[in-house]
Scaffold this motif. Structure first.
Motif, short mmCIF file in Angstrom:
data_model
loop_
_atom_site.label_atom_id
_atom_site.label_comp_id
_atom_site.label_asym_id
_atom_site.label_seq_id
_atom_site.Cartn_x
_atom_site.Cartn_y
_atom_site.Cartn_z
N SER A 1 101.01 -17.39 4.01
CA SER A 1 101.90 -17.16 2.87
C SER A 1 101.46 -15.94 2.07
O SER A 1 101.67 -15.86 0.87
CB SER A 1 101.92 -18.40 1.97
OG SER A 1 102.39 -19.54 2.66
N GLU A 2 100.86 -14.98 2.75
CA GLU A 2 100.35 -13.80 2.07
C GLU A 2 101.48 -12.86 1.66
O GLU A 2 102.37 -12.57 2.47
CB GLU A 2 99.37 -13.03 2.98
CG GLU A 2 98.17 -13.83 3.41
CD GLU A 2 98.39 -14.63 4.69
OE1 GLU A 2 97.43 -15.23 5.20
OE2 GLU A 2 99.55 -14.65 5.15
N PRO A 3 101.47 -12.37 0.42
CA PRO A 3 102.47 -11.38 0.02
C PRO A 3 102.21 -10.04 0.71
O PRO A 3 101.11 -9.81 1.25
CB PRO A 3 102.27 -11.28 -1.50
CG PRO A 3 100.86 -11.69 -1.73
CD PRO A 3 100.56 -12.72 -0.67
N ALA A 4 103.21 -9.17 0.68
CA ALA A 4 103.09 -7.88 1.36
C ALA A 4 101.92 -7.07 0.81
O ALA A 4 101.25 -6.35 1.56
CB ALA A 4 104.39 -7.10 1.22
N LYS A 5 101.66 -7.19 -0.49
CA LYS A 5 100.55 -6.45 -1.08
C LYS A 5 99.23 -6.81 -0.42
O LYS A 5 98.40 -5.93 -0.14
CB LYS A 5 100.48 -6.74 -2.57
CG LYS A 5 99.29 -6.09 -3.28
CD LYS A 5 99.30 -6.38 -4.76
CE LYS A 5 98.11 -5.72 -5.44
NZ LYS A 5 98.10 -5.91 -6.90
N PHE A 6 99.01 -8.08 -0.17
CA PHE A 6 97.76 -8.51 0.46
C PHE A 6 97.71 -8.03 1.92
O PHE A 6 96.67 -7.57 2.39
CB PHE A 6 97.66 -10.03 0.41
CG PHE A 6 96.38 -10.57 1.00
CD1 PHE A 6 95.22 -10.62 0.25
CD2 PHE A 6 96.34 -11.04 2.30
CE1 PHE A 6 94.04 -11.12 0.79
CE2 PHE A 6 95.18 -11.54 2.85
CZ PHE A 6 94.02 -11.58 2.09
N GLN A 7 98.80 -8.15 2.64
CA GLN A 7 98.83 -7.73 4.04
C GLN A 7 98.51 -6.26 4.20
O GLN A 7 97.82 -5.84 5.13
CB GLN A 7 100.19 -8.06 4.65
CG GLN A 7 100.53 -9.54 4.71
CD GLN A 7 101.90 -9.81 5.28
OE1 GLN A 7 102.56 -8.90 5.79
NE2 GLN A 7 102.35 -11.05 5.18
N ASN A 8 99.00 -5.43 3.26
CA ASN A 8 98.81 -3.99 3.36
C ASN A 8 97.39 -3.56 3.04
O ASN A 8 97.03 -2.39 3.24
CB ASN A 8 99.78 -3.27 2.44
CG ASN A 8 101.21 -3.36 2.94
OD1 ASN A 8 101.45 -3.61 4.11
ND2 ASN A 8 102.18 -3.19 2.05
N ILE A 9 96.57 -4.47 2.53
CA ILE A 9 95.17 -4.15 2.32
C ILE A 9 94.45 -3.95 3.65
O ILE A 9 93.49 -3.19 3.75
CB ILE A 9 94.49 -5.26 1.49
CG1 ILE A 9 95.00 -5.22 0.04
CG2 ILE A 9 92.98 -5.16 1.51
CD1 ILE A 9 94.49 -6.36 -0.82
N PHE A 10 94.95 -4.60 4.70
CA PHE A 10 94.33 -4.54 6.02
C PHE A 10 94.98 -3.43 6.85
O PHE A 10 96.17 -3.14 6.70
CB PHE A 10 94.45 -5.89 6.73
CG PHE A 10 93.73 -7.00 6.02
CD1 PHE A 10 92.47 -7.40 6.44
CD2 PHE A 10 94.29 -7.64 4.93
CE1 PHE A 10 91.80 -8.41 5.78
CE2 PHE A 10 93.63 -8.65 4.26
CZ PHE A 10 92.37 -9.03 4.69
N TRP B 1 98.31 -5.91 10.48
CA TRP B 1 98.53 -7.32 10.15
C TRP B 1 99.50 -7.93 11.16
O TRP B 1 100.58 -7.39 11.42
CB TRP B 1 99.09 -7.48 8.74
CG TRP B 1 99.15 -8.91 8.30
CD1 TRP B 1 100.17 -9.79 8.48
CD2 TRP B 1 98.11 -9.64 7.63
NE1 TRP B 1 99.85 -11.02 7.96
CE2 TRP B 1 98.59 -10.96 7.43
CE3 TRP B 1 96.85 -9.31 7.19
CZ2 TRP B 1 97.82 -11.94 6.80
CZ3 TRP B 1 96.09 -10.28 6.56
CH2 TRP B 1 96.58 -11.57 6.37
N LEU B 2 99.07 -9.04 11.74
CA LEU B 2 99.90 -9.79 12.69
C LEU B 2 100.07 -11.21 12.18
O LEU B 2 99.21 -11.73 11.46
CB LEU B 2 99.25 -9.80 14.09
CG LEU B 2 99.00 -8.44 14.74
CD1 LEU B 2 98.22 -8.62 16.03
CD2 LEU B 2 100.31 -7.70 14.99
N ASP B 3 101.17 -11.82 12.55
CA ASP B 3 101.44 -13.18 12.09
C ASP B 3 100.34 -14.15 12.51
O ASP B 3 100.06 -15.13 11.82
CB ASP B 3 102.79 -13.67 12.62
CG ASP B 3 103.95 -12.92 11.97
OD1 ASP B 3 103.75 -12.36 10.89
OD2 ASP B 3 105.05 -12.90 12.55
N ASN B 4 99.71 -13.87 13.67
CA ASN B 4 98.65 -14.76 14.15
C ASN B 4 97.40 -13.96 14.50
O ASN B 4 96.75 -14.20 15.50
CB ASN B 4 99.14 -15.55 15.37
CG ASN B 4 98.23 -16.74 15.68
OD1 ASN B 4 97.65 -17.33 14.78
ND2 ASN B 4 98.11 -17.07 16.95
N GLY B 5 97.09 -12.99 13.63
CA GLY B 5 95.95 -12.12 13.90
C GLY B 5 94.67 -12.58 13.26
O GLY B 5 93.72 -11.80 13.16
#
Length: 805
Positions: free
Chosen positions: A688-697, A700-704
């Protein structure tokens, strides 16, 4: 290597040398990351930005002669390169992050003591490497006994023709994957790709039992229990200015915690002491004298010895503009937008604090975008917008009371509130759950707010981003949810009909307006303030000379809510034109209630920490990726002005309940002395990560995540590689078959036959002479790891001195 012989200062990449007979011998690229415990190495890394980092690494069994030689040679190289951006001294097992990041695949410590007699060198016992570390793994050579196996770690057994990877029951999945990758590296580097890798874990009890039979059992005395961290109040970090070698006279203290960036003057050098068990940094300004650059490490050594610090501590010199993340973390106000002084005019000196002026100057071409600006320029920060739906409750007696829609944005600082914002983004529902803690609210209500927000999030399958908001510290996106308007009443001021009231109107960065009730007192009448004064007979709007037009117009508008009867019949009082009647209203001075202004720390590059709840501590994961997030753990992403807590879907309830306590301890130990009330805190859950958190990496994959699925994929990859490796075929190196054979005596001469390669004299020996010289059969020799083959060769009378330890 003679200095400068094969050194290209403009060559990108990694170069490693080892110290041999007071010279530097180049290490083959295949052996990068493998360090002998008795060796001393010099490492030069030049990245794509031409940033040069130079390090000397010392094994735990290295001799003082080699240590001194390495120290002299690394300084000679540093001088030849014009002063590297980073220079450090590292010790085995205690390497700093600026060193370990050079070897992302991991570091392997090879056998400690050199063998100088052939008959001893020929003896080989299978090696067990215990692997530890979450960010950069390290493999330590250990005795092959069962007692060395740690259920929370992993181990590699190098046993021809198979290399076994043992995984402990409680070993995290990201470490499991990294251990397998390290074994693959060892296979190609030390075994020329001619062994099978067998992964053993508790999922196959029979295989695990068979593996343990290959190890001996030995009684080990019980080790001392791991010490529990003791809360010791210190003033670390401490900043010293360096002007010489004498600690008491030439290294005066500049400041202790909290440190400010302005203390670093560009014409001087400074020593940063973060404590007895931390790396000692020496910062050198770009206008400092050349001796400050060349003597930085020796001064750090003198300081460390004077304070009886452990000799294994790392020492690191950093030049202005190329500071490491660990160095910056010690400063409370570090500005990431720095000037890297490339081709700077000497007639225009500048400090790091003047970058704001430099950025706006078109004539200054020396400005380079900082890593923080480059990272965040494309970061999606649209957590909320104006299109969603908002629900608000306040807490009373551990229960939620709905706030009517026409009262949204109106708060009392003696209560706690929960705000649920829901919207659609890219066809998916997105939820943000705020809990706002009033300044005067009780601890009971605050605890209830945390529990109730978690309960609401649980009912939503943990799909909401939970954000703690403190009274007076509201982030801009919180004001966006409230339609850019917020009123906060003071609970300590009892509302009485016809009683006088006073409010301060303030405009925030994104145009949002906040109205805060204060006690009637003229201390709030400041040049930049807009004040609303209300009583049974008076309605004044007081405007400071420097107040903004938007604030003035909003003060007129908000009267429709505060006092509808006077929304058109108010009096405006400009600063400097006040009447005596107006000042008479403030003759009775009430106690001042201070306004709680938010302290801006400034955003920095993200850092990832793994939470250890046993001792309420954290462990940093450097150069992190999504793979480091495991479903059974909790992690902290620290942006300095904001902390994001990530909870895996299988993390325990007990650990979640300790998060608040761990965060308090984390900030309590913060070297920059940040205050918990000035840091924005988010709570998010896996999937349930927001886009802001995902873009820190970086990706990003749904099951990464580091989970069992990716672990099984790594195992499958190893099995596929095993299928094409024939371990009983082509083991022997057949190059020797076609070579002319010579008597060993001829091969010991300084002048060799023209067809003899000095590095491969063994190819010109007959099978009988091979056994006589190396004390091992040729067929058995080729079944040993590369480091052992080199050890046997170097222990013989045919040793090519230039290539041996």
């Amino acid at each position: 290597m003679e200095l400068g012989a094969d050194l290209n200062p403009n060559k990108r990449g990694l170069t490693v040398w080892r110290v041999k007979n007071e010279k530097l011998v180049t290490v083959d690229a295949n052996d990068h990351g493998f360090f002998h415990e008795y060796g001393v190495y010099v490492i030069l890394n030049v990245n794509i930005e031409n940033v040069k980092s130079l390090h000397v690494w010392r094994g735990r069994l290295s001799s003082e002669v080699n240590k001194n030689t390495g120290h002299e040679r690394v300084h000679a190289l540093d001088e030849q390169l014009g002063g590297c951006h980073i220079l450090s001294v590292q010790h085995q097992g205690y390497e700093s992050n600026c060193f370990t990041c050079i070897f992302p695949e991991g570091i392997v410590y090879l056998e400690g003591s050199p063998k100088t007699v052939p008959i001893k060198a020929a003896k080989y016992v299978k090696k067990l490497y215990t692997v530890y570390g979450r960010d950069y793994v390290r493999a330590q050579c250990a005795e092959p006994i069962i007692e060395e196996l740690n259920p929370e770690g992993a181990a590699i057994l190098d046993n021809f023709p198979r290399m076994y990877v043992w995984i402990g029951d409680m070993c995290p999945f990201n470490l499991r994957i990294k251990v397998i990758e390290l074994a693959r590296k060892m296979r190609w580097s030390q075994r020329k790709g001619k062994v099978h890798i067998i992964v053993v874990d508790s999922s196959d009890p029979a295989a695990e039992k068979a593996f343990k039979k290959k190890l001996k059992s030995k009684f080990l005395p019980p080790s001392d229990p791991e010490p529990i961290p003791v809360d010791v109040q210190t003033n670390y970090p401490i900043l010293h200015r360096l002007s010489g070698e004498r600690v008491l006279y030439d290294m005066p203290v500049v400041s202790s915690k909290p440190l400010k960036q302005k203390y670093l003057v560009l014409k001087d050098s400074y020593l940063l002491d973060s404590g007895p068990d931390s790396c000692i940094y020496v910062w050198v300004g770009h206008q400092a004298a050349s001796k400050d650059l060349s003597n930085a490490i020796s001064r750090a050594m003198t300081y460390s010895n004077h304070h009886d610090y452990p000799s294994i501590n790392s020492l690191c010199r950093v030049r202005e503009g190329w500071e490491t993340a660990e160095f910056k973390q010690c400063f409370q106000d570090w500005q990431e937008s720095v000037v890297r002084y490339r081709n700077r005019s000497k007639s225009r000196p500048s400090t790091c604090l003047s970058t704001g002026r430099l950025r706006s100057s078109r004539s200054d071409r020396s400005y380079h975008i900082s890593p923080i600006e480059e990272f965040y320029c494309n970061l999606d920060d649209d957590l909320v917008n104006n299109d969603g739906e908002t629900q608000i409750w306040y807490i009373k007696d551990n229960d939620l009371i709905v706030v009517p829609w026409d009262r949204h944005g109106i708060f009392t600082n003696g209560l706690c509130y929960i705000i649920l914002y829901s919207t659609m983004k890219n066809g998916c529902s997105q939820h943000v759950l705020y809990y706002w803690l009033g300044y005067n609210s009780t601890s009971t209500d605050q605890k209830a707010a945390v529990k109730l927000s978690e309960s609401i999030n649980k009912s939503m399958q943990h799909k909401a981003t939970v954000i703690r908001v403190l009274d007076g510290k509201e982030p801009l996106h919180f004001l966006t949810v409230l339609q850019h308007s917020m009123i906060v009443y003071e609970s300590r001021l009892k509302r009485v009909e016809n009683d006088e009231q006073m409010f301060v109107v303030k405009e925030l960065e994104n145009g949002s307006m906040k109205v805060t009730q204060v006690v009637p007192n003229k201390v709030y009448l400041k040049q930049s303030a807009v004040i609303i004064y209300l009583s049974d007979v008076d309605c004044f709007l007081w405007f400071g000379q420097e107040s903004g037009g938007a604030e003035r117009e909003y003060a007129k508008t908000i009267l429709a809510f505060l006092l509808p009867s006077r929304m058109y019949t108010f009096d405006i009082m400009l600063e400097g034109t006040e009447t005596s009647y107006f000042w008479d209203l403030f003759k009775t001075q009430s106690d001042v209630l201070p306004l709680r202004n938010k302290v801006e720390y400034g955003r920095r590059l993200p850092r990832l920490y793994h939470c250890c709840f046993q001792h309420l501590s954290v462990m940093e994961i450097v150069n992190f990726s999504q793979l480091d997030l495991t479903e059974d753990n909790i992690y902290i992403v620290d942006l300095f002005d904001q902390i994001i807590v990530w909870c895996g879907m299988k993390s325990s309830k007990e650990n979640k309940q300790k998060i608040t306590q761990l965060l308090l301890e984390f900030l309590k130990q913060d070297l920059a002395d940040r205050k918990e009330e000035n840091v924005e805190i988010w709570y998010i859950h896996q999937h349930s990560e927001p886009a802001k958190f995902q873009n820190i990496f970086s990706s990003w994959l749904d099951n990464g995540y580091g989970n069992i699925e990716n672990y099984e994929l790594s195992r499958k990859k190893v099995r596929q590689e095993n299928a094409i490796i024939h371990i009983h075929v082509d083991i022997d190196d057949l190059d020797h078959v076609s070579k002319i054979k010579y008597d060993p005596f001829i091969l010991t001469r300084s002048e060799l036959p023209d067809d003899v390669d000095p590095k491969n004299k063994q190819d010109h020996l007959s099978d009988c002479d091979f056994i006589q010289v190396y004390k091992v059969a040729r067929s058995q020799f080729y079944r040993l790891p590369s480091w052992k083959q080199s050890q046997i060769i170097c222990s013989s009378k045919l040793a090519p001195d230039r290539y041996c330890f």
